[in-house]
Design a protein around this motif. Structure first.
Motif, PDB file in Angstrom:
ATOM      1  N   ARG A 156      27.178  26.477  41.030  1.00 42.86           N
ATOM      2  CA  ARG A 156      26.011  26.098  41.815  1.00 42.86           C
ATOM      3  C   ARG A 156      26.465  25.126  42.896  1.00 42.86           C
ATOM      4  O   ARG A 156      27.050  24.086  42.613  1.00 42.86           O
ATOM      5  CB  ARG A 156      24.947  25.460  40.926  1.00 42.86           C
ATOM      6  CG  ARG A 156      23.683  25.071  41.676  1.00 42.86           C
ATOM      7  CD  ARG A 156      22.595  24.586  40.735  1.00 42.86           C
ATOM      8  NE  ARG A 156      22.000  25.708  39.995  1.00 42.86           N
ATOM      9  CZ  ARG A 156      22.095  25.853  38.677  1.00 42.86           C
ATOM     10  NH1 ARG A 156      22.767  24.979  37.949  1.00 42.86           N
ATOM     11  NH2 ARG A 156      21.536  26.892  38.068  1.00 42.86           N
ATOM     12  N   TYR A 157      26.216  25.491  44.177  1.00 42.76           N
ATOM     13  CA  TYR A 157      26.676  24.682  45.291  1.00 42.76           C
ATOM     14  C   TYR A 157      25.922  23.348  45.324  1.00 42.76           C
ATOM     15  O   TYR A 157      24.700  23.305  45.185  1.00 42.76           O
ATOM     16  CB  TYR A 157      26.485  25.409  46.619  1.00 42.76           C
ATOM     17  CG  TYR A 157      27.258  26.702  46.710  1.00 42.76           C
ATOM     18  CD1 TYR A 157      28.580  26.773  46.267  1.00 42.76           C
ATOM     19  CD2 TYR A 157      26.680  27.858  47.229  1.00 42.76           C
ATOM     20  CE1 TYR A 157      29.289  27.944  46.344  1.00 42.76           C
ATOM     21  CE2 TYR A 157      27.389  29.051  47.312  1.00 42.76           C
ATOM     22  CZ  TYR A 157      28.688  29.088  46.865  1.00 42.76           C
ATOM     23  OH  TYR A 157      29.406  30.247  46.940  1.00 42.76           O
ATOM     24  N   ALA A 158      26.701  22.253  45.552  1.00 44.99           N
ATOM     25  CA  ALA A 158      26.093  20.935  45.548  1.00 44.99           C
ATOM     26  C   ALA A 158      26.562  20.065  46.701  1.00 44.99           C
ATOM     27  O   ALA A 158      26.065  18.956  46.872  1.00 44.99           O
ATOM     28  CB  ALA A 158      26.384  20.215  44.230  1.00 44.99           C
ATOM     29  N   GLY A 159      27.519  20.508  47.487  1.00 44.84           N
ATOM     30  CA  GLY A 159      28.039  19.677  48.564  1.00 44.84           C
ATOM     31  C   GLY A 159      28.571  20.503  49.702  1.00 44.84           C
ATOM     32  O   GLY A 159      28.669  21.732  49.619  1.00 44.84           O
ATOM     33  N   ALA A 160      28.932  19.817  50.793  1.00 44.71           N
ATOM     34  CA  ALA A 160      29.430  20.507  51.981  1.00 44.71           C
ATOM     35  C   ALA A 160      30.893  20.903  51.849  1.00 44.71           C
ATOM     36  O   ALA A 160      31.369  21.795  52.537  1.00 44.71           O
ATOM     37  CB  ALA A 160      29.256  19.619  53.211  1.00 44.71           C
ATOM     38  N   ALA A 161      31.628  20.220  50.930  1.00 41.75           N
ATOM     39  CA  ALA A 161      33.055  20.526  50.765  1.00 41.75           C
ATOM     40  C   ALA A 161      33.230  21.751  49.878  1.00 41.75           C
ATOM     41  O   ALA A 161      32.361  22.102  49.066  1.00 41.75           O
ATOM     42  CB  ALA A 161      33.775  19.328  50.163  1.00 41.75           C
ATOM     43  N   ASP A 162      34.370  22.440  50.013  1.00 46.95           N
ATOM     44  CA  ASP A 162      34.673  23.616  49.203  1.00 46.95           C
ATOM     45  C   ASP A 162      35.152  23.195  47.815  1.00 46.95           C
ATOM     46  O   ASP A 162      35.723  22.117  47.629  1.00 46.95           O
ATOM     47  CB  ASP A 162      35.751  24.467  49.875  1.00 46.95           C
ATOM     48  CG  ASP A 162      35.265  25.075  51.161  1.00 46.95           C
ATOM     49  OD1 ASP A 162      34.045  25.212  51.303  1.00 46.95           O
ATOM     50  OD2 ASP A 162      36.114  25.408  52.020  1.00 46.95           O
ATOM     51  N   SER A 163      34.918  24.073  46.849  1.00 50.11           N
ATOM     52  CA  SER A 163      35.405  23.877  45.485  1.00 50.11           C
ATOM     53  C   SER A 163      36.293  25.037  45.089  1.00 50.11           C
ATOM     54  O   SER A 163      36.201  26.135  45.651  1.00 50.11           O
ATOM     55  CB  SER A 163      34.237  23.760  44.498  1.00 50.11           C
ATOM     56  OG  SER A 163      33.449  22.623  44.764  1.00 50.11           O
ATOM     57  N   SER A 164      37.165  24.799  44.086  1.00 53.14           N
ATOM     58  CA  SER A 164      38.012  25.858  43.548  1.00 53.14           C
ATOM     59  C   SER A 164      37.916  25.837  42.035  1.00 53.14           C
ATOM     60  O   SER A 164      37.735  24.781  41.425  1.00 53.14           O
ATOM     61  CB  SER A 164      39.469  25.675  43.994  1.00 53.14           C
ATOM     62  OG  SER A 164      40.009  24.492  43.445  1.00 53.14           O
ATOM     63  N   VAL A 165      38.032  27.035  41.436  1.00 50.45           N
ATOM     64  CA  VAL A 165      37.971  27.175  39.980  1.00 50.45           C
ATOM     65  C   VAL A 165      39.172  27.998  39.527  1.00 50.45           C
ATOM     66  O   VAL A 165      39.370  29.113  40.014  1.00 50.45           O
ATOM     67  CB  VAL A 165      36.664  27.859  39.521  1.00 50.45           C
ATOM     68  CG1 VAL A 165      36.633  27.953  38.002  1.00 50.45           C
ATOM     69  CG2 VAL A 165      35.452  27.108  40.038  1.00 50.45           C
ATOM     70  N   GLN A 166      39.958  27.448  38.608  1.00 50.47           N
ATOM     71  CA  GLN A 166      41.056  28.187  37.990  1.00 50.47           C
ATOM     72  C   GLN A 166      40.626  28.578  36.582  1.00 50.47           C
ATOM     73  O   GLN A 166      40.040  27.767  35.856  1.00 50.47           O
ATOM     74  CB  GLN A 166      42.323  27.333  37.941  1.00 50.47           C
ATOM     75  CG  GLN A 166      42.938  27.069  39.310  1.00 50.47           C
ATOM     76  CD  GLN A 166      44.209  26.264  39.227  1.00 50.47           C
ATOM     77  OE1 GLN A 166      44.394  25.493  38.302  1.00 50.47           O
ATOM     78  NE2 GLN A 166      45.096  26.446  40.194  1.00 50.47           N
ATOM     79  N   PHE A 167      40.901  29.847  36.200  1.00 46.51           N
ATOM     80  CA  PHE A 167      40.477  30.313  34.879  1.00 46.51           C
ATOM     81  C   PHE A 167      41.585  31.129  34.229  1.00 46.51           C
ATOM     82  O   PHE A 167      42.431  31.724  34.903  1.00 46.51           O
ATOM     83  CB  PHE A 167      39.194  31.145  34.970  1.00 46.51           C
ATOM     84  CG  PHE A 167      39.252  32.297  35.932  1.00 46.51           C
ATOM     85  CD1 PHE A 167      39.760  33.528  35.534  1.00 46.51           C
ATOM     86  CD2 PHE A 167      38.789  32.153  37.235  1.00 46.51           C
ATOM     87  CE1 PHE A 167      39.806  34.589  36.422  1.00 46.51           C
ATOM     88  CE2 PHE A 167      38.835  33.208  38.129  1.00 46.51           C
ATOM     89  CZ  PHE A 167      39.343  34.428  37.723  1.00 46.51           C
ATOM     90  N   ILE A 168      41.566  31.128  32.884  1.00 44.37           N
ATOM     91  CA  ILE A 168      42.532  31.896  32.095  1.00 44.37           C
ATOM     92  C   ILE A 168      41.877  32.220  30.759  1.00 44.37           C
ATOM     93  O   ILE A 168      41.165  31.392  30.177  1.00 44.37           O
ATOM     94  CB  ILE A 168      43.848  31.103  31.902  1.00 44.37           C
ATOM     95  CG1 ILE A 168      44.865  31.955  31.132  1.00 44.37           C
ATOM     96  CG2 ILE A 168      43.604  29.784  31.202  1.00 44.37           C
ATOM     97  CD1 ILE A 168      46.239  31.298  31.058  1.00 44.37           C
ATOM     98  N   PHE A 169      42.064  33.466  30.273  1.00 45.98           N
ATOM     99  CA  PHE A 169      41.547  33.865  28.956  1.00 45.98           C
ATOM    100  C   PHE A 169      42.237  35.159  28.528  1.00 45.98           C
ATOM    101  O   PHE A 169      42.877  35.854  29.341  1.00 45.98           O
ATOM    102  CB  PHE A 169      40.023  34.040  28.978  1.00 45.98           C
ATOM    103  CG  PHE A 169      39.524  35.072  29.954  1.00 45.98           C
ATOM    104  CD1 PHE A 169      39.346  36.399  29.571  1.00 45.98           C
ATOM    105  CD2 PHE A 169      39.200  34.716  31.254  1.00 45.98           C
ATOM    106  CE1 PHE A 169      38.887  37.347  30.473  1.00 45.98           C
ATOM    107  CE2 PHE A 169      38.734  35.656  32.155  1.00 45.98           C
ATOM    108  CZ  PHE A 169      38.577  36.969  31.772  1.00 45.98           C
ATOM    109  N   TYR A 170      42.118  35.464  27.243  1.00 53.28           N
ATOM    110  CA  TYR A 170      42.652  36.715  26.693  1.00 53.28           C
ATOM    111  C   TYR A 170      41.491  37.670  26.467  1.00 53.28           C
ATOM    112  O   TYR A 170      40.551  37.364  25.722  1.00 53.28           O
ATOM    113  CB  TYR A 170      43.402  36.461  25.380  1.00 53.28           C
ATOM    114  CG  TYR A 170      44.749  35.825  25.586  1.00 53.28           C
ATOM    115  CD1 TYR A 170      45.873  36.607  25.823  1.00 53.28           C
ATOM    116  CD2 TYR A 170      44.902  34.440  25.551  1.00 53.28           C
ATOM    117  CE1 TYR A 170      47.123  36.039  26.025  1.00 53.28           C
ATOM    118  CE2 TYR A 170      46.146  33.852  25.745  1.00 53.28           C
ATOM    119  CZ  TYR A 170      47.241  34.653  25.986  1.00 53.28           C
ATOM    120  OH  TYR A 170      48.479  34.087  26.190  1.00 53.28           O
TER     121      TYR A 170
END
Length: 513
Positions: free
Chosen positions: A124-138
């Motif tokens: 959910r966007y909350a600011g003007a700056a960009d965000s990044s998400v790193q994910f890992i799963f089996y």
């Protein structure tokens, strides 16, 4: 204390693999890792990061930036739920244990699994700056190839063949699904079909035993054959085209005949439908508005509207019903203090028309308009001929200050004529007579001159002889009827030249020599 393995045996060192299988080799699941970067948009408040399917294990996500994570789940029974992940803590969601940590500049989500529902991780966007998400799963491989039994023999006696095939099986629902689900996993390798001979006993009507030769050496395998694709159902914006697929068999003599589809099931059946012309349809593109045509009060402003295809090239094909307007009224807030001037009186034809043509040829604006080039020279050196010119549809591109040629149908209003009659004076000084066609061409295109110019008699020439009888010819001149000034004869070509008048003169006899 004694150790216990996952097989529940004392002293056993057997452990579960990453897929949760006791003493497994890790072949029943696959490692999924990736990264998501937010792309802010005025029309979107949230976005999907990743969908994690039922049965996945060792899930870990790390968000860096001002935005926030939240979860959506859907059970196998179709029950949906949501969690906003508003604070740090551990909690259950659809019987899956979730550990969440919230920091000022990042968020960490862990789920040991196995997941008891399909999880969708969203941002959910909350600011003007960009965000990044790193994910890992089996992720469990829930679709696997399963070899079928041999199909029925191709012949009831005298020797035939039979094949096996492979079908895609959903381990979660215990049912056969479309092959594309198994193709999704690179680890899944489809088993090759097995071919064997069958029903080798000779047929009752046969004179003796029929020898069966190796099938793949002397008899080609059945194969899929397709018809050509049909025409696309749409010229743009995405359409569909189809074709027919059939299983055929070729005998030793090369004759091809259709057979049952199961004989070709050892290879995937080719698709019968495919998308086509998936590029966007041409659409109108409006350029920036021009400045207002006045510096105070009410005026007009214009803009260029072009039909652009999916490659960004100017083209045709846009609907005229959806074309944006190319001009509109504009108001400059500066008040006008000068008294309103009277409109200039329009000149009479043909000068008004000529002024229009000169203006068209000299001005290229940001609104698509017809631009005529200069007239060619008259096609004849005397008498009635014709002139031609090239008329283009052009526009001034404001961003590059260059002139672009457009298709003729992009310009509105009547197109200027590209051919007209011309008169180059009488041929050899003789009175000229015109054919009906020439008369219509000449007088039809130059009739506007009738109001200003006409022929008139102005006296006679000197007598051709001083005595003994001579002739005088009436002098005919072209006059401007308003100014009564002599004009060039070419301006009177639309009026009939008066007949040639002659009179006798110097009739006295000449004195004897």
């Amino acid at each position: 204390c004694q150790i216990v393995g996952c097989d529940r045996q004392l002293g056993s060192t057997v452990k579960e693999d990453n897929c949760g299988v006791c003493n497994g080799d890790g072949s029943t699941c696959r490692l999924v890792r990736g990264q998501y970067k937010s792309q802010l948009s005025a029309n979107k408040l949230d976005d999907t990061v990743v969908a994690i399917p039922y049965g996945s294990r060792q899930v870990r996500l790390v968000l860096k930036g001002p935005d926030h994570l939240y979860l959506e789940t859907k059970t196998l029974q179709g029950v949906k739920s949501e969690n906003s992940l508003s604070s740090t803590g551990s909690f259950l969601m659809d019987n899956s244990s979730i550990d969440f940590q919230k920091f000022p500049d990042k968020e960490i989500l862990r789920i040991s699994g196995p997941l008891t529902a399909d999880f969708t991780i969203k941002i959910r966007y909350a600011g003007a700056a960009d965000s990044s998400v790193q994910f890992i799963f089996y992720q469990p491989i829930i679709h696997r190839w399963r070899e079928t039994d041999f199909f029925p023999c191709s012949a009831s006696c005298g020797g035939g063949y039979q094949l096996t095939s492979a079908e895609c099986f959903d381990l979660r629902s215990n049912r056969v699904v479309a092959d594309q689900y198994c193709h999704y996993y690179p680890e899944n390798i489809k088993p090759k079909p097995k071919l064997q001979e069958c029903n080798l006993d000779p047929c009752p009507a046969s004179d003796g035993y029929k020898q069966i030769m190796p099938y793949d050496l002397y008899h080609p395998l059945p194969r899929w054959e397709s018809t050509p694709w049909t025409a696309c159902s749409s010229s743009c914006g995405g359409g569909i085209q189809s074709r027919s697929i059939s299983c055929v068999e070729e005998d030793i003599q090369g004759h091809i005949s259709p057979v049952e589809e199961w004989k070709c099931m050892y290879t995937p059946k080719m698709p019968v439908v495919q998308p086509c012309n998936i590029f966007d349809c041409p659409k109108w593109l409006a350029q920036e508005w021009s400045p207002c045509t006045v510096t105070c009060g009410q005026g007009l402003r214009y803009r260029v509207v072009l039909c652009i295809d999916h490659r960004g090239m100017h083209t045709g094909g846009c609907s005229t019903k959806t074309k944006p307007h190319i001009k509109e009224e504009c108001i400059v807030p500066t008040p006008c203090y000068k008294p309103k001037e009277k409109l200039p009186v329009e000149a009479k034809l043909p000068w008004y028309k000529q002024a229009q043509e000169l203006e068209e040829g000299a001005v290229v604006s940001e609104e698509p308009s017809f631009i005529p080039e200069a007239w060619s020279t008259c096609s004849v050196t005397c008498g009635v001929g014709s002139q031609v010119r090239l008329v283009k549809c052009q526009v001034l591109l404001s961003f590059s200050q260059s002139v672009a040629d457009l298709p003729i149908d992009e310009c509105e209003g009547p197109k200027p004529v590209s051919q007209r009659a011309c008169y180059s004076g009488p041929c050899g000084g003789e009175a000229t007579e015109y054919t009906p066609e020439e008369t219509e061409l000449l007088y039809g295109s130059l009739q506007e001159f009738d109001e200003l110019y006409d022929w008139e008699y102005e006296g006679f020439t000197e007598c051709s002889e001083s005595c003994g009888g001579g002739v005088q010819e009436a002098v005919v001149t072209c006059l401007n009827k308003q100014t009564r000034e002599t004009a060039d004869e070419t301006l009177c070509v639309t009026s009939r030249r008066p007949p040639q008048l002659l009179k006798t003169c110097s009739l006295d006899p000449c004195p004897p020599r």
